[in-house]
Scaffold this active site. Structure first.
Site, PDB file in Angstrom:
ATOM      1  N   THR A 151     -56.208  11.181-123.544  1.00 43.05           N
ATOM      2  CA  THR A 151     -56.105  10.659-124.814  1.00 43.05           C
ATOM      3  C   THR A 151     -57.129  11.732-124.939  1.00 43.05           C
ATOM      4  O   THR A 151     -58.115  12.023-123.943  1.00 43.05           O
ATOM      5  CB  THR A 151     -56.222   9.788-124.384  1.00 43.05           C
ATOM      6  N   SER A 193     -63.126   2.221-126.975  1.00 47.79           N
ATOM      7  CA  SER A 193     -62.374   0.687-126.496  1.00 47.79           C
ATOM      8  C   SER A 193     -62.213   0.938-124.944  1.00 47.79           C
ATOM      9  O   SER A 193     -62.245   1.604-124.280  1.00 47.79           O
ATOM     10  CB  SER A 193     -60.778   0.515-127.399  1.00 47.79           C
ATOM     11  N   TYR A 195     -59.535   0.475-123.301  1.00 46.40           N
ATOM     12  CA  TYR A 195     -58.394   1.819-123.186  1.00 46.40           C
ATOM     13  C   TYR A 195     -58.881   2.843-122.977  1.00 46.40           C
ATOM     14  O   TYR A 195     -59.034   3.487-121.832  1.00 46.40           O
ATOM     15  CB  TYR A 195     -57.627   1.044-124.232  1.00 46.40           C
ATOM     16  N   HIS A 196     -59.471   3.551-124.282  1.00 41.85           N
ATOM     17  CA  HIS A 196     -60.245   5.165-123.677  1.00 41.85           C
ATOM     18  C   HIS A 196     -60.868   4.792-122.261  1.00 41.85           C
ATOM     19  O   HIS A 196     -60.628   6.263-122.124  1.00 41.85           O
ATOM     20  CB  HIS A 196     -60.505   5.200-125.248  1.00 41.85           C
ATOM     21  N   LYS A 199     -59.113   5.834-119.042  1.00 43.08           N
ATOM     22  CA  LYS A 199     -59.118   6.932-119.369  1.00 43.08           C
ATOM     23  C   LYS A 199     -60.266   7.819-118.684  1.00 43.08           C
ATOM     24  O   LYS A 199     -60.272   8.655-118.418  1.00 43.08           O
ATOM     25  CB  LYS A 199     -58.370   7.441-121.305  1.00 43.08           C
TER      26      LYS A 199
HETATM   27  P1  NAD Z   1     -46.616   3.427-123.629  1.00 43.24           P
HETATM   28  O1  NAD Z   1     -46.869   1.806-122.948  1.00 43.24           O
HETATM   29  O2  NAD Z   1     -44.570   2.878-124.222  1.00 43.24           O
HETATM   30  O3  NAD Z   1     -45.210   3.838-121.525  1.00 43.24           O
HETATM   31  C1  NAD Z   1     -45.631   3.137-120.467  1.00 43.24           C
HETATM   32  C2  NAD Z   1     -45.023   2.770-119.961  1.00 43.24           C
HETATM   33  O4  NAD Z   1     -45.630   2.606-118.163  1.00 43.24           O
HETATM   34  C3  NAD Z   1     -44.042   1.486-120.230  1.00 43.24           C
HETATM   35  O5  NAD Z   1     -42.689   1.934-119.809  1.00 43.24           O
HETATM   36  C4  NAD Z   1     -44.847   0.676-118.593  1.00 43.24           C
HETATM   37  O6  NAD Z   1     -43.880  -0.529-118.404  1.00 43.24           O
HETATM   38  C5  NAD Z   1     -45.377   1.735-117.684  1.00 43.24           C
HETATM   39  N1  NAD Z   1     -46.696   0.585-117.158  1.00 43.24           N
HETATM   40  C6  NAD Z   1     -47.668   0.304-117.420  1.00 43.24           C
HETATM   41  N2  NAD Z   1     -47.918  -0.278-116.345  1.00 43.24           N
HETATM   42  C7  NAD Z   1     -47.726  -0.036-115.679  1.00 43.24           C
HETATM   43  C8  NAD Z   1     -47.496  -0.249-113.340  1.00 43.24           C
HETATM   44  N3  NAD Z   1     -48.989  -0.830-113.594  1.00 43.24           N
HETATM   45  N4  NAD Z   1     -45.923  -0.392-112.687  1.00 43.24           N
HETATM   46  C9  NAD Z   1     -45.491   0.473-113.435  1.00 43.24           C
HETATM   47  N5  NAD Z   1     -45.583   0.992-114.848  1.00 43.24           N
HETATM   48  C10 NAD Z   1     -46.543   0.424-115.430  1.00 43.24           C
HETATM   49  O7  NAD Z   1     -47.378   3.882-124.067  1.00 43.24           O
HETATM   50  P2  NAD Z   1     -46.856   5.511-124.282  1.00 43.24           P
HETATM   51  O8  NAD Z   1     -47.021   5.242-125.536  1.00 43.24           O
HETATM   52  O9  NAD Z   1     -45.535   5.848-123.750  1.00 43.24           O
HETATM   53  O10 NAD Z   1     -48.220   6.688-123.009  1.00 43.24           O
HETATM   54  C11 NAD Z   1     -47.972   7.053-121.658  1.00 43.24           C
HETATM   55  C12 NAD Z   1     -48.958   7.771-121.839  1.00 43.24           C
HETATM   56  O11 NAD Z   1     -49.990   8.636-122.549  1.00 43.24           O
HETATM   57  C13 NAD Z   1     -50.118   6.270-121.837  1.00 43.24           C
HETATM   58  O12 NAD Z   1     -50.956   6.838-120.692  1.00 43.24           O
HETATM   59  C14 NAD Z   1     -51.035   7.172-122.398  1.00 43.24           C
HETATM   60  O13 NAD Z   1     -52.107   6.674-122.493  1.00 43.24           O
HETATM   61  C15 NAD Z   1     -51.278   8.337-122.998  1.00 43.24           C
HETATM   62  N6  NAD Z   1     -50.505   8.196-124.535  1.00 43.24           N
HETATM   63  C16 NAD Z   1     -50.061   7.812-125.820  1.00 43.24           C
HETATM   64  C17 NAD Z   1     -50.415   7.731-127.290  1.00 43.24           C
HETATM   65  C18 NAD Z   1     -49.702   7.530-127.714  1.00 43.24           C
HETATM   66  O14 NAD Z   1     -49.895   8.004-128.805  1.00 43.24           O
HETATM   67  N7  NAD Z   1     -48.785   7.421-127.894  1.00 43.24           N
HETATM   68  C19 NAD Z   1     -51.809   8.972-127.450  1.00 43.24           C
HETATM   69  C20 NAD Z   1     -52.127   9.314-126.621  1.00 43.24           C
HETATM   70  C21 NAD Z   1     -51.645   9.526-124.714  1.00 43.24           C
HETATM   71  N1  USQ Z   2     -55.574   3.223-138.644  1.00 38.42           N
HETATM   72  C1  USQ Z   2     -55.480   2.391-140.005  1.00 38.42           C
HETATM   73  N2  USQ Z   2     -54.468   1.801-140.120  1.00 38.42           N
HETATM   74  C2  USQ Z   2     -54.059   1.398-139.416  1.00 38.42           C
HETATM   75  C3  USQ Z   2     -53.683   1.474-137.729  1.00 38.42           C
HETATM   76  C4  USQ Z   2     -54.644   2.576-137.424  1.00 38.42           C
HETATM   77  O1  USQ Z   2     -57.047   2.818-140.636  1.00 38.42           O
HETATM   78  O2  USQ Z   2     -52.422   0.466-139.485  1.00 38.42           O
HETATM   79  C5  USQ Z   2     -56.814   3.864-138.087  1.00 38.42           C
HETATM   80  C6  USQ Z   2     -57.289   3.239-137.089  1.00 38.42           C
HETATM   81  O3  USQ Z   2     -58.631   2.393-137.251  1.00 38.42           O
HETATM   82  C7  USQ Z   2     -58.081   4.388-136.306  1.00 38.42           C
HETATM   83  C8  USQ Z   2     -57.629   5.482-136.397  1.00 38.42           C
HETATM   84  O4  USQ Z   2     -56.078   4.806-137.679  1.00 38.42           O
HETATM   85  O5  USQ Z   2     -59.183   5.059-136.784  1.00 38.42           O
HETATM   86  C9  USQ Z   2     -56.260   6.037-135.117  1.00 38.42           C
HETATM   87  O6  USQ Z   2     -55.579   4.454-134.413  1.00 38.42           O
HETATM   88  P1  USQ Z   2     -54.080   4.717-133.609  1.00 38.42           P
HETATM   89  O7  USQ Z   2     -54.554   2.601-133.459  1.00 38.42           O
HETATM   90  O8  USQ Z   2     -53.374   5.623-134.048  1.00 38.42           O
HETATM   91  O9  USQ Z   2     -54.604   5.795-132.458  1.00 38.42           O
HETATM   92  P2  USQ Z   2     -55.612   4.639-131.143  1.00 38.42           P
HETATM   93  O10 USQ Z   2     -56.141   4.035-131.394  1.00 38.42           O
HETATM   94  O11 USQ Z   2     -56.495   5.836-130.928  1.00 38.42           O
HETATM   95  O12 USQ Z   2     -54.602   5.303-129.968  1.00 38.42           O
HETATM   96  C10 USQ Z   2     -53.353   5.814-129.626  1.00 38.42           C
HETATM   97  C11 USQ Z   2     -53.107   5.396-128.581  1.00 38.42           C
HETATM   98  C12 USQ Z   2     -53.610   5.632-127.640  1.00 38.42           C
HETATM   99  C13 USQ Z   2     -54.386   6.588-127.727  1.00 38.42           C
HETATM  100  C14 USQ Z   2     -54.870   8.163-128.751  1.00 38.42           C
HETATM  101  C15 USQ Z   2     -55.112   9.185-128.419  1.00 38.42           C
HETATM  102  O13 USQ Z   2     -51.929   4.176-128.447  1.00 38.42           O
HETATM  103  O14 USQ Z   2     -52.985   5.561-126.337  1.00 38.42           O
HETATM  104  O15 USQ Z   2     -55.003   7.272-126.581  1.00 38.42           O
HETATM  105  O16 USQ Z   2     -53.574   7.101-129.968  1.00 38.42           O
HETATM  106  S1  USQ Z   2     -56.569   9.217-129.987  1.00 38.42           S
HETATM  107  O17 USQ Z   2     -56.780   9.113-130.696  1.00 38.42           O
HETATM  108  O18 USQ Z   2     -56.513  10.951-130.051  1.00 38.42           O
HETATM  109  O19 USQ Z   2     -57.478   8.609-129.128  1.00 38.42           O
END
Ligand code: NAD
Ligand code: USQ
Length: 406
Positions: A151, A193, A195-196, A199
């Site tokens: 991320t 967070s 989560y972050h 990563k």
């Molecule tokens: P998602 O939650 O939709 O998909 C993740 C998948 O992994 C799910 O299907 C879940 O069931 C599976 N999973 C989780 N833990 C597992 C485990 N222990 N064993 C087997 N399967 C498991 O998430 P996404 O939005 O598709 O994101 C995928 C990846 O991309 C994540 O690692 C996330 O951090 C990264 N990412 C997502 C975004 C975004 O905006 N969605 C942005 C940046 C990075």
């Molecule tokens: N935000 C609002 N209103 C909303 C939702 C979010 O103002 O209704 C704001 C949040 O406070 C934050 C920003 O929008 O400042 C982004 O929030 P987000 O939920 O869209 O993104 P984030 O929590 O950072 O997480 C998402 C994905 C995560 C990925 C990350 C990429 O869930 O898996 O790693 O985006 S990044 O943001 O570049 O780190």
């Protein structure tokens, strides 16, 4: 560039928002795709009593329809990668993949901050999935290229007056004799967070296994993904991708588009001064393809790409969505602990040099997402829209400033 087709590719987390369209894209290109997923994301929906706005089909249906539509089979194993190491290793030894794409982590920042239980789950799940995969690659003895979804949030969202580089920072140190030496280090991490934070820990695991075992690793520091469907998921309604809109899993731009489509006020946190990096889901799948086609060499250090195409301020996105849709904006108190405002400048020339032609925010694409949201508006549960997970106890309603309850 390695464009050789018919690679065996295992997609960890292939049932998810990014993993499902990536699996179809790679299968469509002629690769042999196998998904491993424990369906934990669907179980979290059960826990939160929330659902994808779009009616995603069970895995069995998804795979059957894809075979009907494309003639290609995708394999599937339901394995908990964090807890079933020996099953994971067995699949690796049986399938002998050339590439593993690792999406399988708990990816919501608000979910990771909900409670001690959610913090522990996120740490255990994410660190163990990543470590088990690395450990199993070594034990299998196979020369597997691991492509991981990281991320942009590992860097934090500030800048030191420069563009955030792709993973490594050039530094100059002064030796004891006063000599100035140039070095490159991993860009200092600054997670916002739990989560972050997982990563950022993944990065250390990659660094170690790459140094110790020469594992070939590409880490993709992805921005916020928006959009829902890709070329392949649009081929049949039963292939439709997930669309999260709830307060924990919905990400900002998709939430704003959904909120405007269903007539709910657009929820800007604070003043909306936060600037973030974005990428459209169609570019996500293309970037994974490019990462697979451009693997690092066996002795090369971890290759890091910034997987984003543009940056936007949250308030500007809200205004844009409001202008296109006529939706009203609501400035709500921010449940997170984050800077009220930040600038963000990001280097992304590596993917551009590999041939990415970025899809940037445009009215047509925003309207496409709005149309999807309008089509399935009848499935929306408005009570799930507010973001209720707070970063600190003090932010919880009814908790005094001291954080101590009498
Ligand atoms: P998602 O939650 O939709 O998909 C993740 C998948 O992994 C799910 O299907 C879940 O069931 C599976 N999973 C989780 N833990 C597992 C485990 N222990 N064993 C087997 N399967 C498991 O998430 P996404 O939005 O598709 O994101 C995928 C990846 O991309 C994540 O690692 C996330 O951090 C990264 N990412 C997502 C975004 C975004 O905006 N969605 C942005 C940046 C990075
Ligand atoms: N935000 C609002 N209103 C909303 C939702 C979010 O103002 O209704 C704001 C949040 O406070 C934050 C920003 O929008 O400042 C982004 O929030 P987000 O939920 O869209 O993104 P984030 O929590 O950072 O997480 C998402 C994905 C995560 C990925 C990350 C990429 O869930 O898996 O790693 O985006 S990044 O943001 O570049 O780190």
């Amino acid at each position: 560039m390695d464009t050789g087709l018919n690679k065996k590719i295992v997609i960890l987390g292939g049932d998810g928002f990014c993993g499902w369209p990536t699996s179809l894209h790679l299968s469509n290109l002629g690769h042999e795709v196998v998904i491993i997923d424990n369906l934990s994301r669907r179980n979290i929906d059960n826990e939160l009593e929330a659902e994808s706005l779009t009616p995603i089909q069970p895995m069995g249906t998804r795979l059957k329809v894809w075979e009907e539509v494309s003639g290609n089979k995708i394999g599937f194993y339901n394995i908990d990668i964090a807890n079933d190491y020996s099953e994971l290793l067995k699949v690796m030894n049986d399938e002998k993949p050339d590439v593993i794409v690792h999406f399988a982590e708990q990816r919501s920042a608000p979910y990771s901050m909900k409670s001690p239980k959610h913090k522990c789950y996120t740490v255990n799940n994410n660190l163990n999935t990543t470590h088990n995969v690395l450990c199993a690659i070594v034990e299998s003895g196979l020369d597997i290229h691991l492509v991981h979804l990281g991320t942009m949030g590992v860097y934090g969202y500030g800048t030191a007056g420069m563009k955030i580089p792709e993973g490594y920072l050039d530094i100059e140190v002064k030796s004891e004799t006063g000599e100035r030496l140039n070095q490159q280090i991993l860009y200092p991490t600054n997670p916002g967070s739990i989560y972050h934070m997982t990563k950022t820990q993944d990065q250390l695991l990659f660094h170690f296994y790459n140094k110790n075992d020469n594992i070939r690793i590409t880490d993709l520091h992805q921005g916020i993904v928006w959009g829902t469907n890709t070329k392949e998921t649009s081929l049949d309604e039963r292939l439709i991708n997930r669309f999260d809109y709830d307060g924990d899993y919905g990400t900002v731009l998709n939430r704003f588009l959904m909120q405007a489509a269903v007539g709910y006020p657009i929820t800007v946190h604070g003043t909306g001064g936060q600037t973030r990096a974005f990428i459209h889901i169609q570019d996500t799948v293309r970037c994974i393809q490019l990462a697979i086609e451009n693997p690092p060499a066996r002795e090369e250090r971890v290759m890091i790409f910034n997987q984003m195409t543009e940056t936007h301020r949250v308030n500007d996105l809200a205004k844009l969505v409001s202008k296109i849709t006529g939706g009203e904006i609501a400035y709500v108190s921010n449940p997170r602990k984050e800077a009220a405002e930040n600038e963000l400048h990001v280097e992304n020339s590596l993917f551009l040099s590999k041939g990415l032609e970025p899809i940037t925010l445009n009215t047509g694409l925003l309207q496409e997402v709005t149309k999807v949201a309008e089509k399935y508006a009848y499935r929306a549960d408005y009570s799930k829209i507010p973001a209720k997970s707070t970063w600190t106890k003090q932010q919880q309603p009814g908790i005094p400033e001291s954080g101590v309850l009498n």
